[in-house]
Design a protein around this motif. Structure first.
Motif, PDB file in Angstrom:
ATOM      1  N   ARG A   1       0.852  -1.201   0.000  1.00 36.02           N
ATOM      2  CA  ARG A   1       0.000   0.000   0.000  1.00 36.02           C
ATOM      3  C   ARG A   1       0.882   1.243   0.000  1.00 36.02           C
ATOM      4  O   ARG A   1       2.010   1.200   0.495  1.00 36.02           O
ATOM      5  CB  ARG A   1      -0.904   0.038   1.246  1.00 36.02           C
ATOM      6  N   PRO A   2       0.384   2.367  -0.519  1.00 35.28           N
ATOM      7  CA  PRO A   2       1.150   3.615  -0.425  1.00 35.28           C
ATOM      8  C   PRO A   2       1.303   4.024   1.035  1.00 35.28           C
ATOM      9  O   PRO A   2       0.401   3.838   1.848  1.00 35.28           O
ATOM     10  CB  PRO A   2       0.280   4.629  -1.191  1.00 35.28           C
ATOM     11  N   GLY A   3       2.458   4.578   1.376  1.00 34.86           N
ATOM     12  CA  GLY A   3       2.694   5.027   2.744  1.00 34.86           C
ATOM     13  C   GLY A   3       2.287   6.472   2.926  1.00 34.86           C
ATOM     14  O   GLY A   3       2.415   7.298   2.026  1.00 34.86           O
ATOM     15  N   ASP A   4       1.797   6.794   4.120  1.00 35.19           N
ATOM     16  CA  ASP A   4       1.372   8.151   4.474  1.00 35.19           C
ATOM     17  C   ASP A   4       2.570   8.934   4.985  1.00 35.19           C
ATOM     18  O   ASP A   4       3.158   8.593   6.012  1.00 35.19           O
ATOM     19  CB  ASP A   4       0.279   8.069   5.543  1.00 35.19           C
ATOM     20  N   MET A   5       2.946  10.009   4.282  1.00 29.44           N
ATOM     21  CA  MET A   5       4.126  10.792   4.660  1.00 29.44           C
ATOM     22  C   MET A   5       3.936  11.555   5.963  1.00 29.44           C
ATOM     23  O   MET A   5       4.906  12.021   6.561  1.00 29.44           O
ATOM     24  CB  MET A   5       4.488  11.768   3.539  1.00 29.44           C
ATOM     25  N   GLU A   6       2.688  11.714   6.409  1.00 26.20           N
ATOM     26  CA  GLU A   6       2.415  12.484   7.621  1.00 26.20           C
ATOM     27  C   GLU A   6       2.367  11.618   8.875  1.00 26.20           C
ATOM     28  O   GLU A   6       2.138  12.128   9.969  1.00 26.20           O
ATOM     29  CB  GLU A   6       1.072  13.222   7.464  1.00 26.20           C
ATOM     30  N   ALA A   7       2.574  10.319   8.737  1.00 26.88           N
ATOM     31  CA  ALA A   7       2.430   9.413   9.876  1.00 26.88           C
ATOM     32  C   ALA A   7       3.682   8.554  10.046  1.00 26.88           C
ATOM     33  O   ALA A   7       4.338   8.203   9.057  1.00 26.88           O
ATOM     34  CB  ALA A   7       1.209   8.522   9.688  1.00 26.88           C
ATOM     35  N   PRO A   8       4.035   8.199  11.291  1.00 25.61           N
ATOM     36  CA  PRO A   8       5.165   7.287  11.509  1.00 25.61           C
ATOM     37  C   PRO A   8       4.817   5.881  11.036  1.00 25.61           C
ATOM     38  O   PRO A   8       3.655   5.564  10.759  1.00 25.61           O
ATOM     39  CB  PRO A   8       5.366   7.332  13.025  1.00 25.61           C
ATOM     40  N   ILE A   9       5.833   5.042  10.934  1.00 29.79           N
ATOM     41  CA  ILE A   9       5.663   3.653  10.492  1.00 29.79           C
ATOM     42  C   ILE A   9       6.184   2.733  11.587  1.00 29.79           C
ATOM     43  O   ILE A   9       7.273   2.939  12.120  1.00 29.79           O
ATOM     44  CB  ILE A   9       6.425   3.384   9.185  1.00 29.79           C
ATOM     45  N   VAL A  10       5.400   1.731  11.932  1.00 31.98           N
ATOM     46  CA  VAL A  10       5.820   0.737  12.921  1.00 31.98           C
ATOM     47  C   VAL A  10       6.333  -0.498  12.191  1.00 31.98           C
ATOM     48  O   VAL A  10       5.711  -0.979  11.242  1.00 31.98           O
ATOM     49  CB  VAL A  10       4.643   0.354  13.849  1.00 31.98           C
ATOM     50  N   TYR A  11       7.498  -0.991  12.628  1.00 30.10           N
ATOM     51  CA  TYR A  11       8.124  -2.159  12.016  1.00 30.10           C
ATOM     52  C   TYR A  11       8.083  -3.331  12.996  1.00 30.10           C
ATOM     53  O   TYR A  11       8.642  -3.255  14.092  1.00 30.10           O
ATOM     54  CB  TYR A  11       9.559  -1.840  11.601  1.00 30.10           C
ATOM     55  N   ASP A  12       7.413  -4.388  12.588  1.00 30.28           N
ATOM     56  CA  ASP A  12       7.240  -5.590  13.396  1.00 30.28           C
ATOM     57  C   ASP A  12       8.140  -6.680  12.823  1.00 30.28           C
ATOM     58  O   ASP A  12       7.948  -7.130  11.693  1.00 30.28           O
ATOM     59  CB  ASP A  12       5.771  -6.020  13.346  1.00 30.28           C
ATOM     60  N   VAL A  13       9.150  -7.092  13.600  1.00 27.24           N
ATOM     61  CA  VAL A  13      10.141  -8.059  13.120  1.00 27.24           C
ATOM     62  C   VAL A  13       9.828  -9.445  13.672  1.00 27.24           C
ATOM     63  O   VAL A  13       9.682  -9.623  14.883  1.00 27.24           O
ATOM     64  CB  VAL A  13      11.567  -7.654  13.542  1.00 27.24           C
ATOM     65  N   GLU A  14       9.744 -10.415  12.781  1.00 24.54           N
ATOM     66  CA  GLU A  14       9.561 -11.819  13.175  1.00 24.54           C
ATOM     67  C   GLU A  14      10.901 -12.534  13.044  1.00 24.54           C
ATOM     68  O   GLU A  14      11.510 -12.556  11.976  1.00 24.54           O
ATOM     69  CB  GLU A  14       8.536 -12.493  12.267  1.00 24.54           C
ATOM     70  N   ARG A  15      11.364 -13.114  14.136  1.00 27.33           N
ATOM     71  CA  ARG A  15      12.643 -13.841  14.126  1.00 27.33           C
ATOM     72  C   ARG A  15      12.381 -15.247  13.599  1.00 27.33           C
ATOM     73  O   ARG A  15      12.243 -16.203  14.373  1.00 27.33           O
ATOM     74  CB  ARG A  15      13.259 -13.870  15.515  1.00 27.33           C
ATOM     75  N   SER A  16      12.385 -15.386  12.302  1.00 31.91           N
ATOM     76  CA  SER A  16      11.972 -16.644  11.675  1.00 31.91           C
ATOM     77  C   SER A  16      12.866 -17.813  12.061  1.00 31.91           C
ATOM     78  O   SER A  16      12.394 -18.892  12.393  1.00 31.91           O
ATOM     79  CB  SER A  16      11.963 -16.487  10.145  1.00 31.91           C
ATOM     80  N   ARG A  17      14.189 -17.599  12.014  1.00 30.41           N
ATOM     81  CA  ARG A  17      15.099 -18.687  12.396  1.00 30.41           C
ATOM     82  C   ARG A  17      16.510 -18.155  12.561  1.00 30.41           C
ATOM     83  O   ARG A  17      16.935 -17.258  11.839  1.00 30.41           O
ATOM     84  CB  ARG A  17      15.105 -19.793  11.333  1.00 30.41           C
ATOM     85  N   ASP A  18      17.236 -18.695  13.541  1.00 32.74           N
ATOM     86  CA  ASP A  18      18.665 -18.461  13.707  1.00 32.74           C
ATOM     87  C   ASP A  18      19.362 -19.813  13.634  1.00 32.74           C
ATOM     88  O   ASP A  18      19.230 -20.642  14.548  1.00 32.74           O
ATOM     89  CB  ASP A  18      18.959 -17.792  15.063  1.00 32.74           C
TER      90      ASP A  18
END
Length: 267
Positions: A99-116
């Motif tokens: 989706r297009p990102g909103d330049m007026e709003a912050p972005i939250v990044y959710d990281v999934e640790r798939s495998r080490d």
């Protein structure tokens, strides 16, 4: 689509990354020689820690209609590297813009640790705005170890010192353009680009979908190889639309054109 090689340049087949060697790490982000624009760019990649695997980044208006894709890509890689051991640099990533990102709003990044694993790690990152996912990325990290390796040969192109920087070229190309377009294209950048075959975005002509560009940061970067990779991921989103339109002799600025890149790969 977008495809890149070597975590340095992309589908535009950039001739190479023309980088400034970093200063001492102690100087970090406080160098007086650093421009305000470059400092702001570095701040943009310095994500806020929310809790384990969750980070928040701010957005910038670069004159487009939505958040610059390279920003989301670079910030996503920063978020992923924050969850990986420092001895495992990224070796590839594959991403989709949903989706297009909103330049007026912050972005939250959710990281999934798939495998080490023993030498590889994998991370999946979701970028979220207003409760909706706007971006998805899968990244691989690998411990440095000996092994067989090969790469494409360096293109036969002029050295950057023999080429004119893109900012100077744009000033000539955009002399008679509306103010809004001039402001968007001539705003100060955190990067300096020097195209091998300059292409006017207002009158691109027709040619092969290849566009060689030297580029470097506009000042000294922090002495952190992992951070340099995130910077390169950000910069890899420049020059794509122009390159993709070359076989058609069209400009992405034409009012009857709706253009966007949907996927992105680096390795």
């Amino acid at each position: 689509g977008r495809t890149a090689g070597g975590l340095c340049s992309r589908c535009a087949r950039a001739g190479g990354a023309w980088l400034v060697l970093p200063a001492n790490r102690a100087e970090r982000l406080q160098s007086r020689a650093m421009s305000t624009v470059l400092q702001d760019f570095l701040d943009l990649l310095n994500l806020e820690y929310l809790e384990d695997n969750l980070f928040r980044g701010q957005s910038r208006d670069l004159g487009g209609r939505s958040v610059f894709g390279g920003q989301v890509l670079g910030q996503s890689l920063v978020a992923a590297t924050r969850t990986v051991s420092e001895d495992r640099p990224p070796n590839s990533l594959h991403a989709y813009f949903l989706r297009p990102g909103d330049m007026e709003a912050p972005i939250v990044y959710d990281v999934e640790r798939s495998r080490d694993g023993g030498s590889f790690s994998w991370r999946r990152v979701k970028a979220i705005q207003h409760g909706q996912q706007i971006f998805s990325m899968m990244a691989s990290f690998h411990v440095e170890e000996p092994g067989l390796a090969h790469q494409a040969s360096m293109p036969d192109v002029p050295m950057p010192e023999a080429l004119e920087d893109e900012q100077s070229l744009r000033k000539r190309w955009l002399e008679d353009c509306p103010d809004r377009l001039r402001r968007a294209f001539l705003r100060e950048s955190a990067f300096e680009f020097r195209p091998v075959r300059p292409t006017n975005p207002l009158n691109p002509g027709q040619g092969e979908p290849a566009h060689s560009v030297w580029f470097r940061a506009s000042g000294t970067l922090p002495d952190d190889p992992m951070f340099h990779r995130c910077v390169l991921a950000y910069a890899s989103d420049y020059n794509l639309l122009l390159t993709a339109m070359l076989p058609h002799g069209r400009s992405f600025l034409q009012p009857n054109m709706i253009v966007a890149s949907l996927d992105h790969a680096l390795w």
